[in-house]
Design a protein around this motif. Structure first.
Motif, PDB file in Angstrom:
ATOM      1  N   ILE A  13      14.584   5.191  -8.232  1.00 15.29           N
ATOM      2  CA  ILE A  13      15.445   6.171  -8.900  1.00 15.29           C
ATOM      3  C   ILE A  13      15.174   6.148 -10.402  1.00 15.29           C
ATOM      4  N   SER A  14      15.243   7.309 -11.032  1.00 17.38           N
ATOM      5  CA  SER A  14      15.137   7.356 -12.492  1.00 17.38           C
ATOM      6  C   SER A  14      16.326   6.591 -13.074  1.00 17.38           C
ATOM      7  N   SER A  15      16.029   5.625 -13.912  1.00 12.63           N
ATOM      8  CA  SER A  15      17.028   4.641 -14.350  1.00 12.63           C
ATOM      9  C   SER A  15      18.252   5.272 -15.017  1.00 12.63           C
ATOM     10  N   CYS A  16      18.052   6.331 -15.810  1.00 10.04           N
ATOM     11  CA  CYS A  16      19.190   6.929 -16.543  1.00 10.04           C
ATOM     12  C   CYS A  16      20.233   7.506 -15.592  1.00 10.04           C
ATOM     13  N   LEU A  17      19.840   7.840 -14.343  1.00 10.47           N
ATOM     14  CA  LEU A  17      20.794   8.411 -13.389  1.00 10.47           C
ATOM     15  C   LEU A  17      21.819   7.381 -12.931  1.00 10.47           C
ATOM     16  N   GLN A  21      21.461   3.137 -20.331  1.00  9.37           N
ATOM     17  CA  GLN A  21      21.301   3.888 -21.583  1.00  9.37           C
ATOM     18  C   GLN A  21      19.863   3.798 -22.076  1.00  9.37           C
ATOM     19  N   VAL A  22      19.018   4.569 -21.401  1.00 11.52           N
ATOM     20  CA  VAL A  22      17.574   4.503 -21.679  1.00 11.52           C
ATOM     21  C   VAL A  22      17.017   5.840 -22.154  1.00 11.52           C
ATOM     22  N   ARG A  23      17.864   6.853 -22.305  1.00 14.69           N
ATOM     23  CA  ARG A  23      17.348   8.169 -22.713  1.00 14.69           C
ATOM     24  C   ARG A  23      16.876   8.135 -24.168  1.00 14.69           C
ATOM     25  N   TYR A  24      16.118   9.144 -24.553  1.00 15.46           N
ATOM     26  CA  TYR A  24      15.550   9.161 -25.915  1.00 15.46           C
ATOM     27  C   TYR A  24      16.642   9.070 -26.987  1.00 15.46           C
ATOM     28  N   PRO A  46      15.549   0.871 -10.061  1.00 17.73           N
ATOM     29  CA  PRO A  46      15.486   1.779 -11.215  1.00 17.73           C
ATOM     30  C   PRO A  46      14.142   1.742 -11.925  1.00 17.73           C
ATOM     31  N   VAL A  47      13.693   2.917 -12.348  1.00 20.43           N
ATOM     32  CA  VAL A  47      12.434   3.020 -13.098  1.00 20.43           C
ATOM     33  C   VAL A  47      12.671   3.980 -14.267  1.00 20.43           C
ATOM     34  N   CYS A  48      12.408   3.508 -15.494  1.00 19.90           N
ATOM     35  CA  CYS A  48      12.409   4.413 -16.646  1.00 19.90           C
ATOM     36  C   CYS A  48      11.002   4.405 -17.236  1.00 19.90           C
ATOM     37  N   PRO A  49      10.216   5.424 -16.947  1.00 16.14           N
ATOM     38  CA  PRO A  49       8.821   5.433 -17.410  1.00 16.14           C
ATOM     39  C   PRO A  49       8.693   5.282 -18.925  1.00 16.14           C
ATOM     40  N   GLU A  50       9.539   5.973 -19.673  1.00 14.26           N
ATOM     41  CA  GLU A  50       9.346   5.961 -21.131  1.00 14.26           C
ATOM     42  C   GLU A  50       9.641   4.589 -21.720  1.00 14.26           C
ATOM     43  N   VAL A  51      10.691   3.925 -21.252  1.00 13.79           N
ATOM     44  CA  VAL A  51      10.999   2.585 -21.761  1.00 13.79           C
ATOM     45  C   VAL A  51       9.994   1.568 -21.210  1.00 13.79           C
ATOM     46  N   PRO A  58      16.708   4.211 -29.425  1.00 12.27           N
ATOM     47  CA  PRO A  58      16.315   5.600 -29.213  1.00 12.27           C
ATOM     48  C   PRO A  58      14.859   5.829 -29.614  1.00 12.27           C
ATOM     49  N   ARG A  59      14.339   7.010 -29.299  1.00 12.54           N
ATOM     50  CA  ARG A  59      12.950   7.355 -29.610  1.00 12.54           C
ATOM     51  C   ARG A  59      12.868   8.862 -29.845  1.00 12.54           C
ATOM     52  N   GLU A  60      11.776   9.262 -30.368  1.00  7.83           N
ATOM     53  CA  GLU A  60      11.615  10.703 -30.602  1.00  7.83           C
ATOM     54  C   GLU A  60      11.487  11.439 -29.258  1.00  7.83           C
ATOM     55  N   PHE A 107      14.345  11.547  -8.565  1.00  8.98           N
ATOM     56  CA  PHE A 107      13.862  11.754  -9.928  1.00  8.98           C
ATOM     57  C   PHE A 107      14.891  12.488 -10.782  1.00  8.98           C
ATOM     58  N   LYS A 108      14.872  12.201 -12.080  1.00 12.79           N
ATOM     59  CA  LYS A 108      15.675  12.971 -13.045  1.00 12.79           C
ATOM     60  C   LYS A 108      14.949  14.290 -13.311  1.00 12.79           C
ATOM     61  N   SER A 109      15.672  15.388 -13.111  1.00  9.73           N
ATOM     62  CA  SER A 109      15.045  16.702 -13.270  1.00  9.73           C
ATOM     63  C   SER A 109      14.717  16.996 -14.732  1.00  9.73           C
ATOM     64  N   LYS A 110      13.777  17.873 -14.920  1.00  8.64           N
ATOM     65  CA  LYS A 110      13.407  18.468 -16.220  1.00  8.64           C
ATOM     66  C   LYS A 110      12.762  17.504 -17.209  1.00  8.64           C
ATOM     67  N   SER A 111      12.651  16.231 -16.886  1.00  7.39           N
ATOM     68  CA  SER A 111      12.079  15.267 -17.825  1.00  7.39           C
ATOM     69  C   SER A 111      10.550  15.390 -17.857  1.00  7.39           C
ATOM     70  N   PRO A 112       9.928  15.329 -19.053  1.00  9.38           N
ATOM     71  CA  PRO A 112       8.463  15.402 -19.120  1.00  9.38           C
ATOM     72  C   PRO A 112       7.784  14.172 -18.514  1.00  9.38           C
ATOM     73  N   SER A 113       8.570  13.112 -18.273  1.00  8.87           N
ATOM     74  CA  SER A 113       8.014  11.918 -17.622  1.00  8.87           C
ATOM     75  C   SER A 113       8.423  11.858 -16.153  1.00  8.87           C
ATOM     76  N   SER A 114       9.707  12.131 -15.869  1.00 10.10           N
ATOM     77  CA  SER A 114      10.250  11.894 -14.528  1.00 10.10           C
ATOM     78  C   SER A 114      10.463  13.161 -13.699  1.00 10.10           C
ATOM     79  N   GLY A 115      10.417  14.329 -14.296  1.00 11.91           N
ATOM     80  CA  GLY A 115      10.725  15.566 -13.554  1.00 11.91           C
ATOM     81  C   GLY A 115       9.723  15.829 -12.440  1.00 11.91           C
TER      82      GLY A 115
HETATM   83  S1  SF4 Z   1      12.007   8.682 -18.735  1.00 13.78           S
HETATM   84 FE1  SF4 Z   1      13.021   9.267 -16.840  1.00 13.78          FE
HETATM   85  S2  SF4 Z   1      14.342   7.517 -16.382  1.00 13.78           S
HETATM   86 FE2  SF4 Z   1      13.761   7.323 -18.532  1.00 13.78          FE
HETATM   87  S3  SF4 Z   1      15.403   8.332 -19.636  1.00 13.78           S
HETATM   88 FE3  SF4 Z   1      13.820   9.860 -19.314  1.00 13.78          FE
HETATM   89  S4  SF4 Z   1      14.428  10.890 -17.401  1.00 13.78           S
HETATM   90 FE4  SF4 Z   1      15.575   8.989 -17.518  1.00 13.78          FE
END
Ligand code: SF4
Length: 319
Positions: A13-17, A21-24, A46-51, A58-60, A107-115
């Motif tokens: 699962i996308s971790s932020c769901l 607190q891993v969102r940008y 849980p998997v957060c690709p960006e972190v 936070p990040r850009e 997956f978390k929708s609309k994300s450039p990493s997870s969508g």
């Molecule tokens: S990369 Fe995916 S899991 Fe991480 S905050 Fe963005 S949508 Fe959520």
């Protein structure tokens, strides 16, 4: 029917769901249906690709740009291209996930990493089109082509939710078969899923039947390989009221000699009212299950169609 494994099924699962607190922007995207209801039946990985690929919180913010088939992952203001960093990590992470024995991914929708689909991709004029797939989601789906996947937003559609969860349970049973396969177990698997498969695709059910007919005379690993792709393809097709009606009437056929005329009349009435969408599917199914227990009908006792997932998830309660 083979003894069901009662261990909780593992889902990626996308971790932020989950509320992490891993969102940008340092926030999360907790989804109460996932954390409060599904968590009672599934263990989440849980998997957060960006972190996990090394970016801070936070990040850009970042977006997909360029060719929708092979977009780049680029930060919005500073225009730093993070594609290689993300892809390198993702290729390693999917191999690690093989050991996690997950039976699906949300997956978390609309994300450039997870969508998973319809992610915005910006062209060179900075015009977005919702046609892309997040970088991690793309590598994940290429690595696990059979694994059921869904996005959190789509899981609020009852039909899509039921389809996804049903597919996850089928996938888990398929994996259990692969752990200790035999021609007899393949035949039993196909037979026990007959009604369920027919509710998804009569055509693929028949195709699968032809493969199973070769069990015992053909090489087993080859047969299993040939069986699994159409199996999961069938599960991706949504059942319709019409397909359910066909299956329900087929089931009534098995009761013909056992049911009294009153029982048969009552059941047919409920099926008709389901067909008119005045009743949810769970109503005729509950009566069928009652008769299956009453008359100990061995063939129907083994049909996963009559109990494909825990009743508490209330997946068949909508009209
Ligand atoms: S990369 Fe995916 S899991 Fe991480 S905050 Fe963005 S949508 Fe959520």
């Amino acid at each position: 029917m083979a003894q069901e494994n009662n261990d909780k099924i593992r889902l990626g699962i996308s971790s932020c769901l989950l509320g992490n607190q891993v969102r940008y922007n340092g926030g999360h995207q907790r989804d109460p249906y996932l954390t409060d209801t599904l968590s009672r039946f599934f263990d989440f990985v849980p998997v957060c690709p960006e972190v996990e690929c090394g970016l801070p919180v936070p990040r850009e913010a970042m977006r997909l740009v360029g060719d929708p088939e092979a977009p780049r992952l680029v930060t919005v203001t500073s225009r730093i291209d993070l594609s290689e960093q993300m892809n390198r990590w993702a290729r390693r992470r999917v191999r690690e996930l093989e050991d996690e024995e997950i039976c699906g991914f949300i997956f978390k929708s609309k994300s450039p990493s997870s969508g998973m689909e319809r992610v915005k991709v910006y062209d060179h004029n900075n015009v977005p089109r919702a046609v892309g797939v997040g970088l991690f989601a793309r590598i994940f789906k290429e690595h696990f082509p059979l694994l059921p996947t869904e996005e959190e937003g789509r899981l609020h559609d009852m039909g899509l939710r039921e389809n996804f969860i049903e597919s996850v349970f089928v996938y888990r049973r398929w994996r259990a078969l692969l752990a200790a396969p035999s021609p007899g177990k393949l035949v039993a698997f196909h037979s026990e899923h007959k009604m369920l498969l027919r509710a998804h695709s009569e055509k693929l059910y028949r195709q699968l039947g032809k493969i199973v007919a070769e069990a015992g005379s053909q090489d087993l690993p080859t047969l299993l390989e040939r069986y699994q792709a159409p199996l999961m393809a069938a599960m991706r097709l949504k059942p319709t009221v019409k397909k359910h009606l066909n299956v329900l009437l087929h089931i009534v056929g098995h009761f013909k000699k056992l049911l009294s005329s009153d029982e048969k009349k009552e059941l047919l009435e409920l099926i008709e009212r389901y067909g008119e969408q005045h009743l949810p599917l769970i109503v005729p199914i509950t009566l069928i299950n009652h008769y299956v227990r009453k008359y100990k009908e061995p063939y129907l006792q083994r049909q996963y169609y009559l109990h494909p997932h825990p009743l508490e998830l209330k997946l068949r309660n909508h009209a």
